[in-house]
Design a protein around this motif. Structure first.
Motif: not given
Length: 136
Positions: A4-26
């Motif tokens: 799981m990845a985070f683009d942290y901001g004081t107003k919003r945090i964007g979140i992305a995850v991989t599929d369980p096989l860690q092939i695609i970031a969504t």
């Protein structure tokens, strides 16, 4: 297990995850910082995450940007709340510009392109994809 990845901001945090096989970031979501830990606790009840990736804000000369102190506080709370999940930091320079360009290239309308939440989620997705590319 997902990453799981985070683009942290004081107003919003964007979140992305991989599929369980860690092939695609969504892109997953955009959350207000005050709600992030409740959101993560709920998410982690149903999904396994093996690592957190947090965007590290830097200036062009590689020094920390003004928002770095906020990210550092977020990382400290992540470590305290989820000590079993390791955290990696990754330079996030240009991810917002890349996200805006990707949204434009996708043919989205002007309103979508101006949606800062969408930009944050796409930025987190780019950050996660960059991390996956680096690890491979």
């Amino acid at each position: 297990m997902r990453i799981m990845a985070f683009d942290y901001g004081t107003k919003r945090i964007g979140i992305a995850v991989t599929d369980p096989l860690q092939i695609i970031a969504t892109g997953l979501d955009t959350i207000h910082p005050k709600d992030i830990f409740d959101y993560l606790k709920k998410y982690l009840q149903t999904e396994q995450v093996e690592r957190f990736i947090v965007g590290e804000p830097k200036q062009m000369d590689n020094t920390p940007s003004q928002s770095a102190q906020h990210v550092k506080g977020f990382v400290t709370l992540l470590k305290k709340s989820f000590p079993e999940i390791p955290i990696s930091m990754l330079d996030e320079r240009f991810t917002s510009k890349m996200a805006s360009a990707a949204i434009l290239a996708s043919g989205r309308n002007k309103k979508d392109r101006q949606d800062k939440g969408l930009v944050d989620t796409v930025s987190a997705t780019i950050l996660l994809q960059n991390w996956m590319d680096t690890v491979r």
